[in-house]
Design an enzyme around this catalytic site. Structure first.
Site, PDB file in Angstrom:
ATOM      1  N   ARG A   1       0.843  -1.192   0.000  1.00 38.50           N
ATOM      2  CA  ARG A   1       0.000   0.000   0.000  1.00 38.50           C
ATOM      3  C   ARG A   1       0.882   1.247   0.000  1.00 38.50           C
ATOM      4  O   ARG A   1       1.916   1.295   0.677  1.00 38.50           O
ATOM      5  CB  ARG A   1      -0.903   0.017   1.244  1.00 38.50           C
ATOM      6  CG  ARG A   1      -2.072  -0.959   1.153  1.00 38.50           C
ATOM      7  CD  ARG A   1      -3.080  -0.491   0.118  1.00 38.50           C
ATOM      8  NE  ARG A   1      -4.250  -1.351   0.028  1.00 38.50           N
ATOM      9  CZ  ARG A   1      -4.369  -2.357  -0.834  1.00 38.50           C
ATOM     10  NH1 ARG A   1      -3.386  -2.650  -1.666  1.00 38.50           N
ATOM     11  NH2 ARG A   1      -5.483  -3.080  -0.870  1.00 38.50           N
TER      12      ARG A   1
ATOM     13  N   GLU B   1      -3.698   7.952  -5.525  1.00 37.49           N
ATOM     14  CA  GLU B   1      -4.012   7.127  -6.688  1.00 37.49           C
ATOM     15  C   GLU B   1      -5.351   7.563  -7.267  1.00 37.49           C
ATOM     16  O   GLU B   1      -6.276   7.816  -6.500  1.00 37.49           O
ATOM     17  CB  GLU B   1      -4.042   5.644  -6.299  1.00 37.49           C
ATOM     18  CG  GLU B   1      -2.677   5.119  -5.875  1.00 37.49           C
ATOM     19  CD  GLU B   1      -2.688   3.613  -5.576  1.00 37.49           C
ATOM     20  OE1 GLU B   1      -3.754   2.975  -5.694  1.00 37.49           O
ATOM     21  OE2 GLU B   1      -1.622   3.082  -5.213  1.00 37.49           O
TER      22      GLU B   1
ATOM     23  N   HIS C   1      -0.396   0.531  -9.779  1.00 39.86           N
ATOM     24  CA  HIS C   1      -1.160  -0.390  -8.929  1.00 39.86           C
ATOM     25  C   HIS C   1      -1.681  -1.546  -9.796  1.00 39.86           C
ATOM     26  O   HIS C   1      -2.869  -1.886  -9.788  1.00 39.86           O
ATOM     27  CB  HIS C   1      -2.324   0.317  -8.229  1.00 39.86           C
ATOM     28  CG  HIS C   1      -2.719  -0.341  -6.938  1.00 39.86           C
ATOM     29  ND1 HIS C   1      -3.106   0.356  -5.826  1.00 39.86           N
ATOM     30  CD2 HIS C   1      -2.782  -1.656  -6.586  1.00 39.86           C
ATOM     31  CE1 HIS C   1      -3.393  -0.483  -4.838  1.00 39.86           C
ATOM     32  NE2 HIS C   1      -3.198  -1.720  -5.285  1.00 39.86           N
TER      33      HIS C   1
END
Length: 332
Positions: free
Chosen positions: A237, A266, A285
């Site tokens: 994360r 993000e 991601h």
């Protein structure tokens, strides 16, 4: 009342959701595909979620505002993946909303991406590719994958990374406050205190949860405990990493290179400080997004909803105490 399930995650593989959720449909549940693309807009989440009893969710925010607005109808949230830091688990529990995730379903995909980032950073692969498109480039010295690899976090993904590393001449150590000793022994991984993991590693790979306690876990203080010239990989994360501290360490050479798949903001902030620091490989991601990984996560989510509807124990349930706050709901 006719009950419904909404799928908020994007179905890029065009998986047959009717087939995947067949047992859910057989229970009389209507399946609606409503991709939100991990929106952080709370009003958009509320508009999409109202009227649904079951939701397969991505990284959308499930906080006080969104949960309270949807609590009248919502019975179950299933997080598409292992992480659930975007869900206020205690509030969901208090509202009688079951929350499940998909632990381990995408572990192989994320572990493969972790290895890909390691190799790209160590062997300058991304830099070579980028530079060869615009100028003449000659090979420069790079590093082999050897030495000591420290896994910070030894859950299903950390374990799979350790499995993939078996073919390399590396010593694998791991830090985890609740380690799986049997898996460590099986994979030849030495469980060590955090201080030793930081001090001994040539490569550090992060597999930490995005909880409050892990916020900025990698910061100036922990970086100072690392070897000079260490390599850092993060496929966990973005919240676990202080990006300003990382940028300083990359510029000074304290950290020789980094491979990052997750970020504080993000989608990736185009003004991020990480865009202009040396020897960093960035991916959006994407670690879990393989054909096999996505299919496996969809199947895990469908299984959780089916177990809930059948009154069976939900294997991936995160908050069993929700039952004590249940609001005239069926299922368990």
């Amino acid at each position: 009342m006719h009950e419904k399930l909404a799928v908020f995650v994007q179905n890029e593989l065009d998986i047959d959701l009717g087939q995947t959720f067949e047992s859910v449909i057989d229970a009389g549940i209507q399946i609606d595909y409503r991709p939100l693309r991990h929106t952080q807009n709370e009003q958009e989440v509320i508009r999409a979620a109202r009227g649904y009893q079951y939701i397969v969710t991505g990284r959308e925010p499930w906080n006080k505002k969104t949960l309270m607005a949807c609590a009248k109808d919502l019975k179950m949230l299933v997080r598409f993946g292992a992480g659930y830091d975007t869900v206020d688990l205690q509030l969901a529990t208090n509202l009688g909303i079951a929350v499940a995730n998909a632990p381990g379903a995408n572990a192989k995909a994320v572990a493969e991406h972790t290895l890909a980032l390691m190799m790209s950073v160590l062997r300058n692969i991304s830099r070579y590719d980028r530079e060869m498109r615009s100028k003449d480039v000659h090979a420069s010295i790079s590093q082999s994958l050897e030495g000591t690899v420290a896994l910070l976090g030894f859950g299903s993904i950390g374990q799979e990374v350790a499995r993939l590393l078996q073919v390399f001449p590396v010593r694998i150590i791991a830090y985890d406050p609740y380690p799986n000793w049997d898996k460590a022994e099986e994979l030849g991984v030495a469980i060590v205190p955090l201080e030793k993991a930081l001090a001994q590693a040539d490569i550090i790979s992060l597999h930490l949860p995005g909880c409050r306690e892990m916020h900025d876990f990698i910061c100036d203080r922990t970086i100072a405990q690392m070897k000079d010239g260490v390599y850092l990989i993060n496929t966990s994360r973005g919240s676990v990493l202080d990006e300003q501290a990382l940028a300083r360490a990359l510029r000074s050479g304290k950290i020789a290179g980094a491979g990052l798949d997750t970020f504080k903001i993000e989608p990736f902030d185009r003004n991020s400080i990480l865009k202009n620091v040396p020897n960093v490989v960035l991916t959006p991601h994407a670690a879990a997004v393989s054909t096999q990984g996505v299919r496996s996560v969809f199947e895990s989510c469908a299984r959780s909803v089916a177990q809930f509807l059948q009154g069976d124990p939900v294997d991936a349930l995160l908050n069993p105490d929700y039952k004590y706050h249940i609001r005239n709901q069926q299922g368990a």
